[in-house]
Structures are given as structure tokens and as C-alpha cells.
Design an enzyme around this catalytic site. Structure first.
Site, short mmCIF file in Angstrom:
data_model
loop_
_atom_site.label_atom_id
_atom_site.label_comp_id
_atom_site.label_asym_id
_atom_site.label_seq_id
_atom_site.Cartn_x
_atom_site.Cartn_y
_atom_site.Cartn_z
N GLY A 1 -13.91 -6.45 10.92
CA GLY A 1 -13.29 -6.02 9.67
C GLY A 1 -14.23 -6.11 8.49
O GLY A 1 -14.08 -5.37 7.51
N LYS B 1 0.81 -1.23 0.00
CA LYS B 1 0.00 0.00 0.00
C LYS B 1 0.83 1.27 0.00
O LYS B 1 0.45 2.27 -0.62
CB LYS B 1 -0.96 0.00 1.19
N GLY C 1 1.25 -0.89 10.50
CA GLY C 1 1.24 -1.13 9.07
C GLY C 1 0.62 0.02 8.30
O GLY C 1 0.15 1.00 8.88
N ARG D 1 4.42 -3.16 18.50
CA ARG D 1 5.67 -3.83 18.85
C ARG D 1 6.83 -3.22 18.06
O ARG D 1 7.96 -3.20 18.53
CB ARG D 1 5.57 -5.33 18.56
N LEU E 1 9.77 1.73 16.15
CA LEU E 1 10.29 2.67 15.16
C LEU E 1 9.22 3.04 14.13
O LEU E 1 9.01 4.22 13.84
CB LEU E 1 11.51 2.08 14.44
#
Length: 262
Positions: free
Chosen positions: A227, A68, A126, A149, A152
């Protein structure tokens, strides 16, 4: 439906292709006698993907993780939502001109537009997180935090969107109105801790079966969204971009019910 040299081809490109989108698209192509076919395929190279779309004149392509963000440099244009989020889940090929769109934003917006939500924690880092944040801000929700998790990646997204970063779970001091799970994580550990600090749950996992966190929400009496709810709205918008046809949500729900019954 007869497949011939006039048939338009639409792709779904993913590192883990499934048949969910193909089932919906081909159902409506047949229902409305649209000479098109939708095919899911594995792909992990965005440059080759866009080149194939142009070379073989595919009319459109649905883009999943991890493409994406990565596909953006190879597209000719971006819609406003794709620019703001820097995330593309839909490519339209207009006579060789590839245009990147984002219908995930619309999906999140439609699910939450009637909810009284002010404080949100997003679990994950993500590319779909970009769409979530843009949708939340369009709903005038400004108390947004990201936890992942991958500290960064979460830090980069929090800076890009100017939202809060939750660096560790020890710093949780109060409840959130909503937890959005943007990972495939199982319901334990970090996700369970976040669950216990949220009043409602929005799980982006798309499955015909309830995920573990949705089951936990039902058992605890918390409000929840699956979802599937987001997917049906983003599909409605995407179908319109591909075909110009505005599907009614009641017919999308009907098609989904048929799929889920199987």
C-alpha cells in the site's frame, strides 16, 4: 516554520486518523517554506466536514473511509476521475468552492503501469474499489472480478462498473495475474484462498511493517506491491493539487524512508 494568521490549514478526515499523511505533508511544507500545516482529525459526518471546510476556510482535505462516497452530495464540483469513480479522496477549497478529486486512481495506475496484467481479482467492496476498477480499465485491463463478504455491496459495484462478480470461492476455476486486497483482513480463510489463485499480490494496507499477505508473497516467491507504493503516488498528485508544486518521486521516497526508519 512560524504559524500565523496567513497559515493555510489542510485536514485529513477519517474514522481512524493516523499521522502518516501529516508526517509527509509537514515535512515538505517545511522543506519548501510553504506557510501551511496539515492536521489529521476524526470525522464521520460528511455534511459537517464540508461545512467546516468552508466556514473555517481550510484549504484542502484528504478524505478516507468511510467518507469517500458519502461526501459527494455536499461538494460543489467533481473532477472527471471523481465523477467516473464516484469516489473522492481529495477536496480542494477554491475560495469557498469545494472541488472533489480522486488521486487514488493515479496511485493504482502508476504502480501497475509497467506490469503485464490481464486478469485481476479484487477482494473487498469499499469505496477504494471504485478507484481500483477505474485505474485498471484505464490500463486496458478488462478481465476484472470483485469478491467480498458483503455480497450486496460487491454486486452493486460490479454492476456499476460492468465487471464480473465472484459470488463464492467454489467458482474459482483458474489463476489470476493479480490479487488486489482492498480490505484490512488477516491472511487466512478467504484471503488465503484468493492468494493461492494469484500470481502477484497488491495489498492496499498502508503500514511501515510488512502485512501478513506481503510476508506470504515474499515467502512463496510471488511478486508483490504494498500500500505504501500506491500511497506515495497518490500523495504526489494530491500535493500538487493542494500547492501547485510537483514533487519528484525521489524526494518522496527519501521522506518515506525517514518516516519508515522511525
Amino acid at each position: 516554520m512560524i504559524i500565523n494568521n496567513k497559515t493555510s490549514i489542510y485536514l485529513s478526515c477519517s474514522s481512524r486518523p493516523g499521522n502518516f499523511g501529516a508526517t509527509l505533508y509537514n515535512f515538505f511544507f517545511e522543506k519548501y517554506n510553504i506557510n501551511s500545516i496539515y492536521i489529521p482529525r476524526f470525522c464521520d459526518n460528511p455534511k459537517e466536514m464540508v461545512s467546516s471546510i468552508k466556514t473555517l476556510n481550510f484549504r484542502g482535505c484528504s478524505v478516507s473511509m468511510p467518507l469517500k462516497n458519502k461526501v459527494i452530495p455536499y461538494l460543489d464540483e467533481l473532477s472527471n476521475n471523481a465523477k467516473i469513480s464516484q469516489s473522492v479522496n481529495t477536496i480542494v477549497n477554491a475560495d469557498g468552492n469545494t472541488i472533489g478529486h480522486n488521486t487514488d486512481i493515479y496511485g493504482v495506475y502508476k504502480v501497475l503501469e509497467q506490469e503485464n496484467v490481464k486478469k485481476v481479482i479484487i477482494y473487498g467492496s469499499g469505496s477504494v474499489v471504485d478507484s481500483i476498477v477505474v485505474a485498471l480499465k484505464s490500463l486496458n485491463i478488462d478481465q476484472i472480478s470483485i469478491f467480498s463478504r458483503n455480497v450486496l455491496a460487491a454486486s452493486e459495484k460490479s454492476k456499476f462498473h460492468n465487471v464480473s462478480l465472484l459470488e463464492n470461492l467454489d467458482s474459482i476455476s483458474s489463476n489470476y495475474d493479480l490479487l488486489i486486497n482492498a480490505t484490512p483482513a488477516k491472511y487466512h480463510g478467504e484471503l488465503e484462498i484468493l492468494f493461492n489463485h494469484a500470481n502477484m499480490i497488491f495489498d492496499l494496507v498502508v503500514s511501515p511493517l510488512d502485512s501478513e499477505i506481503i510476508i506470504a508473497a515474499k515467502d512463496s516467491g510471488k511478486g508483490f506491491f504494498s500500500g505504501i507504493e500506491m500511497t506515495k503516488y497518490q500523495f504526489q498528485k494530491q500535493f500538487s493539487l493542494y500547492t501547485g508544486l510537483e514533487l519528484q518521486m525521489k524526494e518522496v521516497n527519501y521522506a518515506l524512508a525517514k518516516f519508515l526508519a522511525k
